[in-house]
Design an enzyme around this catalytic site. Structure first.
Site, PDB file in Angstrom:
ATOM      1  N   ILE A  78       0.827  -1.202   0.000  1.00 23.68           N
ATOM      2  CA  ILE A  78       0.000   0.000   0.000  1.00 23.68           C
ATOM      3  C   ILE A  78       0.864   1.256   0.000  1.00 23.68           C
ATOM      4  CG2 ILE A  78      -1.648   1.355   1.370  1.00 23.68           C
ATOM      5  CD1 ILE A  78      -2.796  -1.332   2.374  1.00 23.68           C
TER       6      ILE A  78
ATOM      7  N   ASP B 209      11.298   3.971   5.168  1.00 25.44           N
ATOM      8  CA  ASP B 209      11.126   2.525   5.276  1.00 25.44           C
ATOM      9  C   ASP B 209      12.353   1.927   5.944  1.00 25.44           C
ATOM     10  OD1 ASP B 209       8.971   0.561   3.759  1.00 25.44           O
ATOM     11  OD2 ASP B 209      10.858  -0.448   4.199  1.00 25.44           O
TER      12      ASP B 209
ATOM     13  N   ASP C 172      13.205   3.589  11.171  1.00 23.31           N
ATOM     14  CA  ASP C 172      12.495   2.587  11.964  1.00 23.31           C
ATOM     15  C   ASP C 172      11.491   3.353  12.820  1.00 23.31           C
ATOM     16  OD1 ASP C 172      11.579   0.720  13.767  1.00 23.31           O
ATOM     17  OD2 ASP C 172      13.568   0.032  14.402  1.00 23.31           O
ATOM     18  N   VAL C 173      10.205   3.200  12.546  1.00 21.55           N
ATOM     19  CA  VAL C 173       9.204   4.005  13.254  1.00 21.55           C
ATOM     20  C   VAL C 173       9.126   3.665  14.738  1.00 21.55           C
ATOM     21  CG1 VAL C 173       7.819   4.450  11.197  1.00 21.55           C
ATOM     22  CG2 VAL C 173       7.283   2.466  12.659  1.00 21.55           C
TER      23      VAL C 173
ATOM     24  N   TYR D  67      -3.789  -7.407  16.651  1.00 16.03           N
ATOM     25  CA  TYR D  67      -3.829  -6.511  15.490  1.00 16.03           C
ATOM     26  C   TYR D  67      -5.040  -5.582  15.568  1.00 16.03           C
ATOM     27  CZ  TYR D  67      -3.842  -4.989  10.617  1.00 16.03           C
ATOM     28  OH  TYR D  67      -3.839  -4.223   9.471  1.00 16.03           O
TER      29      TYR D  67
ATOM     30  N   LYS E 227      -5.199  -1.400  15.757  1.00 16.72           N
ATOM     31  CA  LYS E 227      -5.891  -0.581  14.762  1.00 16.72           C
ATOM     32  C   LYS E 227      -7.069   0.179  15.377  1.00 16.72           C
ATOM     33  CE  LYS E 227      -3.224  -1.379  11.276  1.00 16.72           C
ATOM     34  NZ  LYS E 227      -2.418  -0.302  10.667  1.00 16.72           N
TER      35      LYS E 227
ATOM     36  N   THR F 127      -9.139  -6.830   3.488  1.00 19.50           N
ATOM     37  CA  THR F 127      -7.952  -7.637   3.201  1.00 19.50           C
ATOM     38  C   THR F 127      -7.401  -7.229   1.836  1.00 19.50           C
ATOM     39  OG1 THR F 127      -8.871  -9.470   4.460  1.00 19.50           O
ATOM     40  CG2 THR F 127      -7.020  -9.954   3.013  1.00 19.50           C
ATOM     41  N   VAL F 128      -6.163  -6.765   1.840  1.00 17.48           N
ATOM     42  CA  VAL F 128      -5.538  -6.213   0.639  1.00 17.48           C
ATOM     43  C   VAL F 128      -4.531  -7.210   0.082  1.00 17.48           C
ATOM     44  CG1 VAL F 128      -4.306  -4.239  -0.331  1.00 17.48           C
ATOM     45  CG2 VAL F 128      -5.822  -3.909   1.627  1.00 17.48           C
TER      46      VAL F 128
END
Length: 254
Positions: free
Chosen positions: A20, A39, A55-56, A147, A151, A179-180
């Protein structure tokens, strides 16, 4: 013909090297924005996108990357908080360490990146933040406790951020994909006992009968980031094939 409604805007996309994130970064660029990607491994980032290692889950890493990207772009008008990781299982199945890790990346990752970008967004005059949330925030899904919790926090955080920054000229929204069909989902399918049956089950639970594409999510993000959505803030846009809102009757037996 691709619209150029983002001409002159500067965009930053986290987790932008694949899936995405990459689809979004490329679409924003096609629509006229100058785009930088953050990234863990941006080495394969295609030109003219600019890639920065970040690195977030590490504040210093995020601040350095955001500063470098803002300097190269000449500011930041659009921030897409897309970086995230997944987890499967019920509340019994994930150890505390994994809970901390997923929440650190999926929730605090947004906090760190937005915090670093805010000084630039405040100077934009037409700033937009778009967070990648999930249908898991609003729909109970089996085997997705951790998860879904992360979210759900992203959804609430989006609303709070929108309220905090609307008077600074910063709009904040999120997208809730179903779902992608991404490399991450591909890896989950590969690990299933019967990948073909698992894919069929995922496709069947979305009323459209297929997985969402990364490009479809990118289009929704681009809309929320664009001046065309200038009166849209504090919203969650579902891109889920109707999964959250539709309740279809079973198809009659042949």
């Amino acid at each position: 013909m691709t619209t150029r409604d983002l001409d002159g805007l500067k965009a930053l996309v986290t987790g932008g090297a694949c899936g995405i994130g990459l689809a979004t970064a490329q679409l924003l660029g096609e629509r006229g924005a100058r785009v930088a990607v953050l990234d863990l491994d941006p080495s394969g980032t295609p030109a003219p996108l600019r890639g920065y290692t970040a690195d977030v889950s590490d504040d210093q890493s995020v601040r350095a990357a955001v500063e470098g990207a803002a300097e190269a772009l000449g500011g930041i008008d659009i921030l897409v908080n897309n970086a995230g990781i997944g987890a499967a299982g019920t509340v019994e199945d994930n150890p505390d360490e994994q809970w901390h890790r997923v929440l650190d990346v999926n929730v605090l990752g947004i906090v760190r990146t937005t915090r670093a970008a805010l000084p630039y967004l405040r100077h934009s005059g037409r700033a937009a933040v778009v967070n990648t949330c999930s249908i898991a925030a609003t729909t109970g899904l089996p085997q997705r406790a951790l998860y879904s919790a992360s979210k759900g926090a992203v959804l609430s955080l989006t609303l709070a951020m929108a309220a905090d920054h609307v008077r600074e000229g910063i709009r904040v929204n999120c997208v809730n994909p179903g779902t992608v069909d991404t490399p991450w989902v591909g890896r989950l399918l590969d690990a299933a006992a019967d990948p073909q049956a698992e894919r069929a089950a995922l496709e069947a639970r979305q009323p459209t009968g297929r997985l969402v594409t990364a490009e479809e999510v990118a289009a929704a993000i681009a809309y929320l980031a664009s001046p065309a959505a200038g009166s849209t803030t504090g919203t969650a846009l579902a891109v889920d094939g109707g999964m959250a809102g539709l309740r279809l009757r079973p198809e009659p037996a042949p």
